[in-house]
Write a protein that holds these residues in place. Structure first.
Motif, PDB file in Angstrom:
ATOM      1  N   ILE A 400       0.838  -1.202   0.000  1.00 28.75           N
ATOM      2  CA  ILE A 400       0.000   0.000   0.000  1.00 28.75           C
ATOM      3  C   ILE A 400       0.869   1.247   0.000  1.00 28.75           C
ATOM      4  CG2 ILE A 400      -1.698   1.312   1.336  1.00 28.75           C
ATOM      5  CD1 ILE A 400      -2.817  -1.375   2.307  1.00 28.75           C
ATOM      6  N   PHE A 401       1.915   1.252   0.819  1.00 27.66           N
ATOM      7  CA  PHE A 401       2.812   2.408   0.846  1.00 27.66           C
ATOM      8  C   PHE A 401       3.423   2.644  -0.532  1.00 27.66           C
ATOM      9  CE2 PHE A 401       6.959   4.298   0.901  1.00 27.66           C
ATOM     10  CZ  PHE A 401       6.775   5.433   1.687  1.00 27.66           C
ATOM     11  N   ASP A 402       3.892   1.579  -1.153  1.00 26.96           N
ATOM     12  CA  ASP A 402       4.549   1.712  -2.459  1.00 26.96           C
ATOM     13  C   ASP A 402       3.613   2.364  -3.466  1.00 26.96           C
ATOM     14  OD1 ASP A 402       6.638   1.177  -4.422  1.00 26.96           O
ATOM     15  OD2 ASP A 402       5.343  -0.433  -5.153  1.00 26.96           O
ATOM     16  N   ARG A 403       2.371   1.932  -3.459  1.00 26.55           N
ATOM     17  CA  ARG A 403       1.408   2.505  -4.406  1.00 26.55           C
ATOM     18  C   ARG A 403       1.160   3.982  -4.096  1.00 26.55           C
ATOM     19  NH1 ARG A 403      -1.280   0.911  -8.315  1.00 26.55           N
ATOM     20  NH2 ARG A 403      -3.060   2.098  -9.078  1.00 26.55           N
ATOM     21  N   CYS A 404       0.973   4.283  -2.826  1.00 26.07           N
ATOM     22  CA  CYS A 404       0.686   5.672  -2.450  1.00 26.07           C
ATOM     23  C   CYS A 404       1.884   6.586  -2.717  1.00 26.07           C
ATOM     24  CB  CYS A 404       0.298   5.733  -0.969  1.00 26.07           C
ATOM     25  SG  CYS A 404      -1.243   4.872  -0.588  1.00 26.07           S
ATOM     26  N   PHE A 405       3.081   6.074  -2.487  1.00 28.80           N
ATOM     27  CA  PHE A 405       4.289   6.869  -2.747  1.00 28.80           C
ATOM     28  C   PHE A 405       4.343   7.286  -4.215  1.00 28.80           C
ATOM     29  CE2 PHE A 405       8.735   7.141  -4.109  1.00 28.80           C
ATOM     30  CZ  PHE A 405       9.215   8.099  -3.230  1.00 28.80           C
ATOM     31  N   HIS A 406       4.048   6.361  -5.099  1.00 23.63           N
ATOM     32  CA  HIS A 406       4.107   6.694  -6.526  1.00 23.63           C
ATOM     33  C   HIS A 406       2.961   7.604  -6.952  1.00 23.63           C
ATOM     34  CE1 HIS A 406       7.081   3.443  -6.649  1.00 23.63           C
ATOM     35  NE2 HIS A 406       7.507   4.010  -7.754  1.00 23.63           N
ATOM     36  N   GLU A 407       1.895   7.642  -6.196  1.00 23.07           N
ATOM     37  CA  GLU A 407       0.797   8.560  -6.500  1.00 23.07           C
ATOM     38  C   GLU A 407       1.091   9.980  -6.011  1.00 23.07           C
ATOM     39  OE1 GLU A 407      -2.842   7.116  -4.920  1.00 23.07           O
ATOM     40  OE2 GLU A 407      -2.888   5.312  -6.158  1.00 23.07           O
ATOM     41  N   VAL A 408       1.853  10.098  -4.908  1.00 24.94           N
ATOM     42  CA  VAL A 408       2.055  11.402  -4.263  1.00 24.94           C
ATOM     43  C   VAL A 408       3.414  12.017  -4.598  1.00 24.94           C
ATOM     44  CG1 VAL A 408       2.285  12.569  -2.031  1.00 24.94           C
ATOM     45  CG2 VAL A 408       0.467  10.872  -2.383  1.00 24.94           C
ATOM     46  N   ALA A 409       4.475  11.219  -4.512  1.00 24.94           N
ATOM     47  CA  ALA A 409       5.839  11.771  -4.570  1.00 24.94           C
ATOM     48  C   ALA A 409       6.191  12.365  -5.924  1.00 24.94           C
ATOM     49  CB  ALA A 409       6.845  10.682  -4.203  1.00 24.94           C
ATOM     50  N   TYR A 410       5.506  11.937  -6.971  1.00 32.49           N
ATOM     51  CA  TYR A 410       5.852  12.390  -8.318  1.00 32.49           C
ATOM     52  C   TYR A 410       4.982  13.568  -8.771  1.00 32.49           C
ATOM     53  CZ  TYR A 410       8.666   8.154  -8.627  1.00 32.49           C
ATOM     54  OH  TYR A 410       9.607   7.184  -8.411  1.00 32.49           O
ATOM     55  N   LYS A 411       4.086  14.007  -7.889  1.00 34.72           N
ATOM     56  CA  LYS A 411       3.240  15.146  -8.229  1.00 34.72           C
ATOM     57  C   LYS A 411       3.845  16.436  -7.676  1.00 34.72           C
ATOM     58  CE  LYS A 411      -1.099  12.582  -8.607  1.00 34.72           C
ATOM     59  NZ  LYS A 411      -2.494  12.435  -8.123  1.00 34.72           N
TER      60      LYS A 411
END
Length: 720
Positions: A400-411
């Motif tokens: 779950i963290f991995d998915r959320c990181f890629h949704e947030v960190a690249y914005k």
């Protein structure tokens, strides 16, 4: 010359080593429980009768017919040197689908395809179609015996209408096949007796023959008869669907031990040898000690004999000692001494204080919390009364963290707070999807994979003509989180290195993760992230984030509703799935590379801290216990630096007691010499007798896959 019981136990041990070597050659790697089964003969053939177009066999009729057909050709096992007949060999569920566990679900019968996308999105192991993982009431079994259970089935069948007929006919079919199998063994014993010349073997065969003839007619009455009855039922449960939950063995056997001792037909040497036979036949999960309702210790002479029998066998064993304020200190010390002396990862220890939090769940009183015992890799169950499906349902918070990181960190304008908010949103949806999967399982499991053997010793099943998945008094489904340390340390690294210290930028971290930390610049970023404050260091940012994640995970699991009287109970455990659960996760900000295994349950990342690591680990894991009676185990590979006689035993006892006093629920410990385990990892063929506790189970180190062996080695901690 007649053999002593100790010499006969050594004969049993050597045979087990020989059989294990053969199984390794047959199966290659065995990254699961050492199940005590014998290697199958090359000429054994069993072809099930399918009742479905996919070649499978589902439901009460097909499952019971095929199981009885399997039992009718089941290989016989009687050794004139041993005292308990029968061995685990073929297993019915291995003939369904691809033969792997958990068994593939037939979506054309009942489909949960509408859930699969989100299950995969959030790294959920749904548990749908998982069998057993509950505990039978063996007291009921020995009270009624096989013939009494048969009478019970027939009596309740007459009380119900034709809509329950299929259930009762299937259960009767199974019991009659079990009785036929025992009769085949009795006939084989009679034949062996007719040709045996050695007097000691003749007497042994005669005793086995009398014992099993009695079990065909009535409930067991002696220590040997109870052990043989248990062995038969356990063997049948395993052969049907891996049912291997045991019993509070010291309390269970003590009345028969005491009676036989007083009658002069049993001494401690013979009792130990019988227990050695039971442990090699059925390495089930057995509990020792624990408090009664008044707080008094329930250990007795049999508790010590069980440990002694496991020592004689000097092999794999799954024995748990329940630590509480009034435990007999001699039993506690004996258990730790065997950890040092035999070095086989047994016994393990559970903590009464933390387990008594089970009373927080609906309908549970103190007696039920006491009766709920350690019977699986990480799990507890209330014998006969509870369907928990423990260790089958998992939510991978690292995924779950991995998915959320890629949704947030690249914005644009990422922040730890935005990442946390997104993580909580996804965690909420993950728990809800998990609950929907559990509801599906409870609605449909009986139509596909009914619990035909376990139903016999569960309350309400025979009485109502319903499967345990429908009729259990308590349907308290365990939901385990996993990958806690990866998520916690990743949040901590981002907060510390980017937002507090400004040592790194979000762009630097995302670039390093995109490149999987390869190349000098990205390796530098990895080192900075890995050296941040870690979970289990003590009052660290990693500890803060682990505590926050645990609280939010626990609250969501407890508050999410299931149909009827079913509830979910949170815990932390990954079983042996660390590699599998990490395979689809990219590189993470804790410094872990893409595709690498996740952390084990509530355990910290390896090399989280060098000084005082075991005590720090104990404190950290105690902090993240969900607090509802399901465990978050401490898995500890320890080279204490001290021998038993140099104070090592007292130090380990203090560590275990301290963890239990803090509310720790389960402690899996390996006492290992670092140099020996490193050499065994390089040359496993040189260590055929080395046994380790992998997660909740013990296994021969040489039988594990190279990846699983490495995971054990990497967990080594050097100080107490």
């Amino acid at each position: 010359m007649a053999l002593t019981y100790r010499e006969r136990a050594e004969y049993v041990r050597q045979k087990k080593l020989e059989y294990t070597g053969q199984k390794i050659k047959q199966r290659n790697d065995m990254d699961t429980d050492d199940d005590g089964a014998l290697p199958m003969s090359d000429d054994f053939r069993f072809i099930p009768l399918a009742n479905d177009s996919d070649g499978g066999f589902y439901g009460y009729v097909a499952q019971s017919v095929n199981f009885t057909r399997l039992l009718d050709v089941y290989p016989l096992y009687v050794d004139p040197v041993e005292l308990i007949a029968g061995r685990r060999m073929p297993k019915l569920i291995r003939y369904i689908g691809d033969g792997e566990w958990p068994t593939k679900w037939p979506h054309h019968i009942a489909s949960y395809e509408h859930l699969i996308e989100k299950q995969e999105l959030y790294g959920i192991t749904p548990g749908i179609g998982s069998s057993q993982h509950y505990a039978c009431d063996y007291d009921m079994g020995i009270r009624l015996g096989f013939t009494g259970l048969l009478d019970k089935i027939r009596s309740f069948r007459e009380m119900h209408g034709p809509d329950r007929r299929e259930f009762y006919d299937a259960e009767e079919r199974v019991l009659l096949a079990i009785l036929r199998l025992i009769q085949r063994h009795v006939d084989y014993m009679a034949f062996l007796l007719s040709v045996e010349k050695e007097e000691q073997n003749r007497q042994n065969l005669l005793e086995m023959l009398d014992c099993n003839q009695a079990l065909l007619k009535r409930p067991p009455e002696t220590f040997l008869e109870v052990c043989q009855w248990y062995a038969w039922f356990s063997q049948m449960g395993w052969s049907f669907n891996d049912l291997a939950a045991g019993v509070q063995i010291d309390r269970f056997l003590y009345p028969f031990y005491k009676r036989d001792k007083e009658a002069g037909i049993l001494d401690d040497e013979k009792a130990t040898f019988i227990l050695t036979n039971l442990l090699v036949l059925n390495p089930d999960y057995f509990q020792l000690a624990g408090p009664d309702i008044h707080g008094n210790d329930m250990s007795n002479k049999v508790s010590f004999l069980v440990l002694r029998a496991a020592h004689w066998l000097n092999s794999t064993a799954n024995i748990t000692i329940r630590l509480h304020d009034r435990i007999d200190p001699r039993l506690f010390e004996a258990g730790v001494r065997y950890l040092f002396e035999d070095g086989n990862g047994w016994p393990r220890f559970s903590g009464d204080k933390g387990l008594m939090n089970y009373v927080k769940n609906r309908g549970i009183d103190r007696q039920a919390a006491i009766d709920r015992i350690a019977l699986g890799c990480n799990w507890m169950a209330l014998p006969g009364r509870e369907y928990p499906l423990n260790d089958c349902v998992k939510i991978n918070v690292a995924h779950i963290f991995d998915r959320c990181f890629h949704e947030v960190a690249y914005k644009e304008a990422p922040s730890v707070q935005k990442l946390w908010d997104r993580f909580l949103c996804c965690l909420t949806e993950a728990v809800q999807v998990t609950a929907e999967g559990i509801a599906f399982h409870l609605e449909h499991m009986h139509k596909v994979f009914p619990e035909l053997v376990g139903n016999l010793l569960m309350h309400n099943t025979i009485e109502q003509g319903l499967d345990v998945t429908q009729a259990a008094e308590f349907i308290n489904i365990g939901v385990d989180g996993c990958g806690l340390a990866i998520a916690a340390d990743s949040f901590a690294a981002l907060e510390q290195r980017i937002e507090r210290e400004s040592l790194l930028s979000w762009n630097q971290v995302t670039a390093a993760i995109d490149r999987n930390f390869s190349g000098p610049e990205h390796e530098r970023v990895q080192l900075i992230l890995k050296s941040s404050e870690r979970y289990c260091q003590g009052a660290s940012l990693g500890d803060k984030w682990a505590d926050r994640i645990n609280r939010e995970f626990t609250r969501r699991v407890v508050d999410t509703k299931l149909p009827g009287n079913a509830i979910m109970i949170p815990g932390w455990f990954s079983w042996a799935f660390m590699a599998e659960l990490g395979r689809n996760i990219g590189a993470t900000p804790d410094g872990r590379k893409a595709g690498m295994p996740i952390t084990q349950g509530a355990n910290p990342n390896n090399n989280f801290r060098r000084d005082g690591a075991a005590t720090a680990m104990s404190n950290g894991i105690a902090m993240v216990q969900p607090g509802y009676g399901n465990p978050a185990p401490m898995q500890l590979e320890l080279d204490p630096g001290l021998k038993a006689e140099e104070g090592g035993i007292k130090r380990v006892m203090a560590l275990l007691k301290g963890h239990a006093d803090l509310g720790g629920t389960l402690m899996n410990v390996n006492i290992l010499n670092r140099e020996r385990i490193l050499d065994a990892n390089r040359h496993p063929e040189n260590y055929p007798e080395l046994v380790v506790r992998v997660t909740g189970f013990t296994a021969y180190f040489a039988a594990l896959s190279p990846q699983m062996r490495q995971l054990v080695v990497d967990r080594m901690v050097e100080s107490v």
